[in-house]
Design a protein around this motif. Structure first.
Motif, short mmCIF file in Angstrom:
data_model
loop_
_atom_site.label_atom_id
_atom_site.label_comp_id
_atom_site.label_asym_id
_atom_site.label_seq_id
_atom_site.Cartn_x
_atom_site.Cartn_y
_atom_site.Cartn_z
N SER B 161 13.15 6.71 4.88
CA SER B 161 12.91 5.54 4.05
C SER B 161 11.43 5.39 3.74
O SER B 161 11.04 5.14 2.61
N LEU B 162 10.63 5.55 4.77
CA LEU B 162 9.19 5.38 4.58
C LEU B 162 8.64 6.42 3.62
O LEU B 162 7.89 6.11 2.70
N ASN B 163 9.02 7.64 3.84
CA ASN B 163 8.38 8.72 3.11
C ASN B 163 8.86 8.85 1.69
O ASN B 163 8.20 9.45 0.85
N TRP B 164 10.00 8.30 1.42
CA TRP B 164 10.53 8.37 0.08
C TRP B 164 9.94 7.29 -0.82
O TRP B 164 10.06 7.33 -2.03
N MET B 165 9.28 6.34 -0.18
CA MET B 165 8.74 5.20 -0.91
C MET B 165 7.86 5.56 -2.10
O MET B 165 8.02 4.97 -3.18
N PRO B 166 6.95 6.53 -1.94
CA PRO B 166 6.09 6.86 -3.09
C PRO B 166 6.88 7.24 -4.34
O PRO B 166 6.36 7.17 -5.45
N GLN B 167 8.14 7.63 -4.17
CA GLN B 167 8.94 8.05 -5.31
C GLN B 167 9.51 6.89 -6.12
O GLN B 167 9.89 7.07 -7.26
N TRP B 168 9.59 5.73 -5.50
CA TRP B 168 10.22 4.64 -6.25
C TRP B 168 9.44 3.33 -6.22
O TRP B 168 9.67 2.46 -7.05
N TYR B 169 8.49 3.21 -5.29
CA TYR B 169 7.75 1.96 -5.21
C TYR B 169 6.83 1.79 -6.41
O TYR B 169 6.05 2.69 -6.74
N ASP B 170 6.91 0.66 -7.05
CA ASP B 170 6.07 0.38 -8.20
C ASP B 170 4.92 -0.53 -7.77
O ASP B 170 5.13 -1.70 -7.45
N PRO B 171 3.70 -0.01 -7.76
CA PRO B 171 2.56 -0.79 -7.28
C PRO B 171 2.29 -2.03 -8.14
O PRO B 171 1.60 -2.95 -7.69
N HIS B 172 2.83 -2.03 -9.36
CA HIS B 172 2.62 -3.20 -10.22
C HIS B 172 3.71 -4.25 -10.02
O HIS B 172 3.68 -5.28 -10.67
N SER B 173 4.68 -3.94 -9.17
CA SER B 173 5.73 -4.92 -8.93
C SER B 173 5.13 -6.09 -8.17
O SER B 173 4.03 -6.01 -7.63
N ASN B 174 5.87 -7.17 -8.10
CA ASN B 174 5.32 -8.35 -7.45
C ASN B 174 5.48 -8.32 -5.93
O ASN B 174 4.98 -9.19 -5.24
N ILE B 175 6.13 -7.30 -5.42
CA ILE B 175 6.25 -7.23 -3.97
C ILE B 175 5.09 -6.44 -3.38
O ILE B 175 4.80 -5.32 -3.77
N VAL B 176 4.42 -7.10 -2.45
CA VAL B 176 3.20 -6.56 -1.84
C VAL B 176 3.62 -5.68 -0.65
O VAL B 176 4.67 -5.89 -0.06
N PRO B 177 2.81 -4.64 -0.32
CA PRO B 177 3.21 -3.70 0.73
C PRO B 177 3.64 -4.36 2.03
O PRO B 177 4.60 -3.95 2.66
N GLN B 178 2.93 -5.42 2.42
CA GLN B 178 3.26 -6.08 3.67
C GLN B 178 4.68 -6.68 3.65
O GLN B 178 5.42 -6.54 4.62
N ASP B 179 5.03 -7.29 2.53
CA ASP B 179 6.37 -7.86 2.42
C ASP B 179 7.44 -6.76 2.40
O ASP B 179 8.51 -6.90 2.98
N LEU B 180 7.10 -5.69 1.71
CA LEU B 180 8.03 -4.57 1.66
C LEU B 180 8.29 -4.05 3.07
O LEU B 180 9.44 -3.81 3.46
#
Lengths: 197, 197
Positions: B161-180
């Motif tokens: 789950s952690l390592n796959w994140m770069p493939q789908w996480y959108d840094p412009h989304s409103n969810i901040v890394p800490q909340d994720l």
DNA sequence: CCTACCGATCGGTAGG
DNA sequence: CCTACCGATCGGTAGG
């Protein structure tokens, strides 16, 4: 006549290619490497396949078809969403386990498909994922799952876990694909935490 | 003097290379592609870097160092295992989120490292994973986590789950890394299922 | 399935 | 940072 036990030469080429692509990656695998694994000259490969990419295409799309068929079986069934999710997970794992090498290539090398194949492949994938999302959505509606879960995060976590499996699953281990799917489902649905009693 | 805002030319080369490697993969990225992105000739790259692989090495090992530092911070702290796990997950995600491009390369391209770098990299990774496994083990010992969970499966699911994140996480989304990280921890620890009440 | 071969491209160096 | 260039290797074809 000429199935599974007696692979056609073309199928042999594709299988060996899958092993090679998995080990070194598609781009770093040369047709000369592949020919050597088969004990023939590189030029001879082209009597069986049209191009390097044709091999990748058949690996990716054949597996995509199997995933789709597996999910369709699950969708036909009745029962709670958690049960559908569990069956979908087990089905996905069983498809991968049937050919872990192809599954690894499917996962890691599909991006080397050229257009329009890449586009088509990504459409199939998003469709597949969305159908799992629908199952989770259903579980929320019926009250089986928490109403405040982030569906996108849930489904991404699920597919991360599933798709990473070819990297660490040992087919010679004593855990059979079905049990693995069962345990993974349980972990995702019930979590690590000890249940109160 | 010459940090973050004013990247050295070498750092610029490495950053552009990371983007390229992420897009096309390491093996399919040519030094001529990279030079073009920087607006120079391919031969000129070699005044800044020794080789193509040196770039990959610095990308992989720099990030490995950051992951290790983040985990060491967490290990120092007291508190229940579930809390440590949560903090470890958030830390890992924060490191990735600081440079998603580098994180994607770290994840997908490290296998193109030559020996002895590859061996060394894999040792760092297994060590890191084992330290997360220890946290889960601790949680089982203290009774926070179920005693019958498969530790290997749990930790593999976590890292998938952690390592796959770069493939789908959108840094412009409103969810901040800490909340994720918070949400992902919650999902893994508590599961999707609605809690009885 | 082989020999013989193609043009294109690769990572990298010499020398300025 | 450039021009000029190297030997090696690439995917693939012609013709048998």
């Amino acid at each position: 006549m000429d199935t599974s036990v007696n692979l056609s030469r073309k199928e042999q080429v594709i299988r060996k290619a899958a092993e090679l692509f998995r080990e070194k990656g598609y781009a770093a695998s040369s047709m000369r490497d592949l020919a050597q694994k088969l004990g023939i000259e590189a030029a001879s490969l082209y009597s069986h396949i049209k191009s390097k990419e044709e091999i990748l295409q058949s690996l990716c799309f054949d597996l995509a078809t199997e995933f789709r068929k597996s999910l369709e079986e699950v969708e036909k069934q009745k029962g709670p969403a958690s049960e559908k999710l569990r069956k979908g997970i087990i089905g996905h794992i069983q498809v991968m386990a049937k050919d872990l090498t192809a599954a690894a290539v499917f996962m890691n090398e599909h991006r080397h498909l050229s257009q329009p194949y890449l586009r088509q492949f990504l459409l199939l994938r998003i469709n597949y994922i969305n159908r799992f999302k629908d199952i989770i959505e259903e579980g929320i509606q019926t009250g089986e799952f928490k109403e405040n879960i982030d569906k996108k995060l849930a489904v991404m976590t699920l597919f991360s876990s599933l798709n990473w499996m070819p990297q660490w699953y040992d087919p010679h281990s004593n855990i059979v694909p079905q049990d693995l799917g069962q345990q993974l489902s349980d972990m995702l649905i019930n979590g690590l935490k000890r249940q109160k009693h």
